[in-house]
Design a protein around this motif. Structure first.
Motif, PDB file in Angstrom:
ATOM      1  N   LEU A  18       0.827  -1.209   0.000  1.00  0.00           N
ATOM      2  CA  LEU A  18       0.000   0.000   0.000  1.00  0.00           C
ATOM      3  C   LEU A  18       0.861   1.259   0.000  1.00  0.00           C
ATOM      4  O   LEU A  18       0.511   2.260  -0.630  1.00  0.00           O
ATOM      5  CB  LEU A  18      -0.934  -0.005   1.214  1.00  0.00           C
ATOM      6  N   GLU A  19       1.995   1.195   0.688  1.00  0.00           N
ATOM      7  CA  GLU A  19       2.910   2.343   0.697  1.00  0.00           C
ATOM      8  C   GLU A  19       3.515   2.551  -0.689  1.00  0.00           C
ATOM      9  O   GLU A  19       3.600   3.686  -1.178  1.00  0.00           O
ATOM     10  CB  GLU A  19       4.018   2.129   1.726  1.00  0.00           C
ATOM     11  N   ASP A  20       3.930   1.456  -1.348  1.00  0.00           N
ATOM     12  CA  ASP A  20       4.504   1.553  -2.692  1.00  0.00           C
ATOM     13  C   ASP A  20       3.493   2.105  -3.694  1.00  0.00           C
ATOM     14  O   ASP A  20       3.863   2.765  -4.663  1.00  0.00           O
ATOM     15  CB  ASP A  20       4.999   0.183  -3.166  1.00  0.00           C
ATOM     16  N   GLU A  21       2.212   1.818  -3.460  1.00  0.00           N
ATOM     17  CA  GLU A  21       1.158   2.328  -4.340  1.00  0.00           C
ATOM     18  C   GLU A  21       0.767   3.762  -3.999  1.00  0.00           C
ATOM     19  O   GLU A  21      -0.036   4.378  -4.698  1.00  0.00           O
ATOM     20  CB  GLU A  21      -0.085   1.436  -4.246  1.00  0.00           C
ATOM     21  N   GLY A  50       4.937   2.665 -18.154  1.00  0.00           N
ATOM     22  CA  GLY A  50       5.120   2.286 -16.762  1.00  0.00           C
ATOM     23  C   GLY A  50       3.763   1.950 -16.170  1.00  0.00           C
ATOM     24  O   GLY A  50       2.743   2.475 -16.611  1.00  0.00           O
ATOM     25  N   MET A  51       3.742   1.056 -15.184  1.00  0.00           N
ATOM     26  CA  MET A  51       2.497   0.683 -14.500  1.00  0.00           C
ATOM     27  C   MET A  51       2.774   0.503 -13.013  1.00  0.00           C
ATOM     28  O   MET A  51       3.899   0.213 -12.610  1.00  0.00           O
ATOM     29  CB  MET A  51       1.928  -0.623 -15.066  1.00  0.00           C
ATOM     30  N   ASN A  52       1.727   0.647 -12.209  1.00  0.00           N
ATOM     31  CA  ASN A  52       1.861   0.457 -10.762  1.00  0.00           C
ATOM     32  C   ASN A  52       1.578  -0.973 -10.331  1.00  0.00           C
ATOM     33  O   ASN A  52       2.019  -1.395  -9.264  1.00  0.00           O
ATOM     34  CB  ASN A  52       0.920   1.404 -10.022  1.00  0.00           C
ATOM     35  N   PHE A 111       4.496  -2.178 -24.923  1.00  0.00           N
ATOM     36  CA  PHE A 111       5.317  -2.866 -23.934  1.00  0.00           C
ATOM     37  C   PHE A 111       5.075  -2.244 -22.558  1.00  0.00           C
ATOM     38  O   PHE A 111       4.938  -1.028 -22.437  1.00  0.00           O
ATOM     39  CB  PHE A 111       6.809  -2.733 -24.262  1.00  0.00           C
ATOM     40  N   ILE A 112       5.052  -3.090 -21.539  1.00  0.00           N
ATOM     41  CA  ILE A 112       4.966  -2.629 -20.153  1.00  0.00           C
ATOM     42  C   ILE A 112       6.309  -2.881 -19.484  1.00  0.00           C
ATOM     43  O   ILE A 112       6.836  -3.995 -19.544  1.00  0.00           O
ATOM     44  CB  ILE A 112       3.870  -3.378 -19.368  1.00  0.00           C
ATOM     45  N   LEU A 113       6.868  -1.862 -18.843  1.00  0.00           N
ATOM     46  CA  LEU A 113       8.117  -2.009 -18.104  1.00  0.00           C
ATOM     47  C   LEU A 113       7.766  -2.071 -16.617  1.00  0.00           C
ATOM     48  O   LEU A 113       7.344  -1.073 -16.031  1.00  0.00           O
ATOM     49  CB  LEU A 113       9.053  -0.828 -18.376  1.00  0.00           C
ATOM     50  N   ALA A 114       7.927  -3.240 -16.011  1.00  0.00           N
ATOM     51  CA  ALA A 114       7.532  -3.409 -14.604  1.00  0.00           C
ATOM     52  C   ALA A 114       8.408  -4.455 -13.934  1.00  0.00           C
ATOM     53  O   ALA A 114       8.509  -5.585 -14.424  1.00  0.00           O
ATOM     54  CB  ALA A 114       6.062  -3.816 -14.506  1.00  0.00           C
ATOM     55  N   ASP A 115       9.021  -4.094 -12.813  1.00  0.00           N
ATOM     56  CA  ASP A 115       9.815  -5.079 -12.078  1.00  0.00           C
ATOM     57  C   ASP A 115       8.883  -6.013 -11.305  1.00  0.00           C
ATOM     58  O   ASP A 115       7.691  -5.733 -11.132  1.00  0.00           O
ATOM     59  CB  ASP A 115      10.813  -4.387 -11.144  1.00  0.00           C
ATOM     60  N   SER A 116       9.434  -7.125 -10.845  1.00  0.00           N
ATOM     61  CA  SER A 116       8.609  -8.193 -10.272  1.00  0.00           C
ATOM     62  C   SER A 116       7.948  -7.814  -8.949  1.00  0.00           C
ATOM     63  O   SER A 116       7.041  -8.514  -8.497  1.00  0.00           O
ATOM     64  CB  SER A 116       9.446  -9.462 -10.080  1.00  0.00           C
ATOM     65  N   SER A 117       8.364  -6.714  -8.315  1.00  0.00           N
ATOM     66  CA  SER A 117       7.686  -6.275  -7.089  1.00  0.00           C
ATOM     67  C   SER A 117       6.248  -5.851  -7.380  1.00  0.00           C
ATOM     68  O   SER A 117       5.424  -5.757  -6.467  1.00  0.00           O
ATOM     69  CB  SER A 117       8.442  -5.113  -6.435  1.00  0.00           C
ATOM     70  N   LYS A 118       5.930  -5.620  -8.651  1.00  0.00           N
ATOM     71  CA  LYS A 118       4.581  -5.189  -9.036  1.00  0.00           C
ATOM     72  C   LYS A 118       3.682  -6.364  -9.426  1.00  0.00           C
ATOM     73  O   LYS A 118       2.495  -6.171  -9.673  1.00  0.00           O
ATOM     74  CB  LYS A 118       4.667  -4.178 -10.177  1.00  0.00           C
ATOM     75  N   PHE A 119       4.236  -7.578  -9.459  1.00  0.00           N
ATOM     76  CA  PHE A 119       3.429  -8.759  -9.766  1.00  0.00           C
ATOM     77  C   PHE A 119       2.439  -9.011  -8.631  1.00  0.00           C
ATOM     78  O   PHE A 119       2.799  -8.993  -7.454  1.00  0.00           O
ATOM     79  CB  PHE A 119       4.308  -9.998  -9.935  1.00  0.00           C
ATOM     80  N   GLY A 120       1.189  -9.258  -8.986  1.00  0.00           N
ATOM     81  CA  GLY A 120       0.171  -9.524  -7.981  1.00  0.00           C
ATOM     82  C   GLY A 120      -0.358  -8.280  -7.301  1.00  0.00           C
ATOM     83  O   GLY A 120      -1.186  -8.369  -6.398  1.00  0.00           O
ATOM     84  N   VAL A 121       0.102  -7.119  -7.749  1.00  0.00           N
ATOM     85  CA  VAL A 121      -0.344  -5.843  -7.179  1.00  0.00           C
ATOM     86  C   VAL A 121      -1.409  -5.239  -8.091  1.00  0.00           C
ATOM     87  O   VAL A 121      -1.269  -5.251  -9.313  1.00  0.00           O
ATOM     88  CB  VAL A 121       0.841  -4.863  -7.033  1.00  0.00           C
ATOM     89  N   SER A 122      -2.466  -4.725  -7.491  1.00  0.00           N
ATOM     90  CA  SER A 122      -3.522  -4.063  -8.257  1.00  0.00           C
ATOM     91  C   SER A 122      -3.742  -2.662  -7.722  1.00  0.00           C
ATOM     92  O   SER A 122      -3.974  -2.485  -6.526  1.00  0.00           O
ATOM     93  CB  SER A 122      -4.836  -4.846  -8.169  1.00  0.00           C
TER      94      SER A 122
END
Length: 245
Positions: free
Chosen positions: A44-47, A171-173, A203-214
């Motif tokens: 939640l903080e990262d978002e 980029g995506m959250n 293309f979406i550029l997203a590191d794996s910390s964003k997997f499973g995050v909505s």
């Protein structure tokens, strides 16, 4: 209880009591461990939805749903540089491309500045690129968001609607199997959707910390864009192509 259900419960608690400590949250959500709650709070903080304060208390953020660019740019630097390098390999001379806002997209801008291409962007961090470079860079105007270093709004969308791109890099959250590619802000989602319709390849550029995050606004479905990340995910890979090291 699913992570998103726990996180929504945390937000509801903080809506009624703006400031709460971790042990107080645990008393109200007793069926999960403290370590699980900490992970939910970190998400939640990262978002940008909550703030973690000195002393272990948490509170709702100002409501923008975004974290300041300067607070994010030093997180997951190794992973973001890997992603930017992979994305740069997808760009070739004479391409006309769009590059979004965000920390990984900003790293990409620096990597491709000496390619013989045309770069369209709404990322104001591009103004920090100085000196001689080969790329033609066009900054699309609009309403300035100082938190995300991004330009959005009616003017932005009008200008973008007159252009076509060979490739677009977003980029995506959040990247989630059920909710797709998400962002906290409606105007950002609308902009991304408009550009995706006007490009040959997204293309979406997203590191794996964003997997499973909505986050709270879906910008694109997983099938709408290729994911470039530092890691693979077997579930996401069923829905879209993933490019990773």
């Amino acid at each position: 209880m699913l992570p998103i259900e726990r996180q929504n419960q945390i937000l509801k608690i903080l809506e009624n009591k703006n400031l709460s400590k971790l042990d107080e949250l645990h008393n109200q959500i007793p069926n999960v461990s403290i370590s699980t709650l900490r992970r939910d709070i970190k998400t939640l903080e990262d978002e940008g939805k909550i703030e973690y304060l000195f002393g272990g208390a948490v509170r709702l953020s100002d409501g923008s749903g975004e974290v300041e660019f300067t607070k994010k740019e030093h997180k997951y630097q190794k992973e973001k540089k890997q992603i930017a390098a992979l994305a740069a390999q997808e760009i070739h001379d004479s391409n006309a491309i769009y590059v979004d806002s965000g920390t990984t997209c900003t790293l990409l801008l620096d990597k491709i500045k000496n390619k013989r291409i045309t770069i369209y962007t709404t990322n104001t961090q591009v103004c920090h690129i100085v000196g001689n470079f080969k790329a033609e860079i066009v900054l699309i105007g609009g309403n300035y968001n100082g938190v995300t270093s991004s330009l959005t709004g009616a003017l932005t969308n009008d200008l973008l609607s007159r252009l076509r791109f060979d490739k677009a890099f977003f980029g995506m959250n959040g990247v989630d199997i059920n909710n797709g590619y998400t962002t906290p802000q409606f105007d950002e989602a609308i902009k991304k959707q408009l550009i995706a319709k006007r490009t040959s390849q997204s293309f979406i550029l997203a590191d794996s910390s964003k997997f499973g995050v909505s986050s709270n606004v879906q910008a694109l479905e997983l099938k709408d864009a290729i994911l470039i990340s530092n890691d693979n995910d077997s579930q996401i890979a069923k829905e879209t192509k993933i490019i990773c090291p």
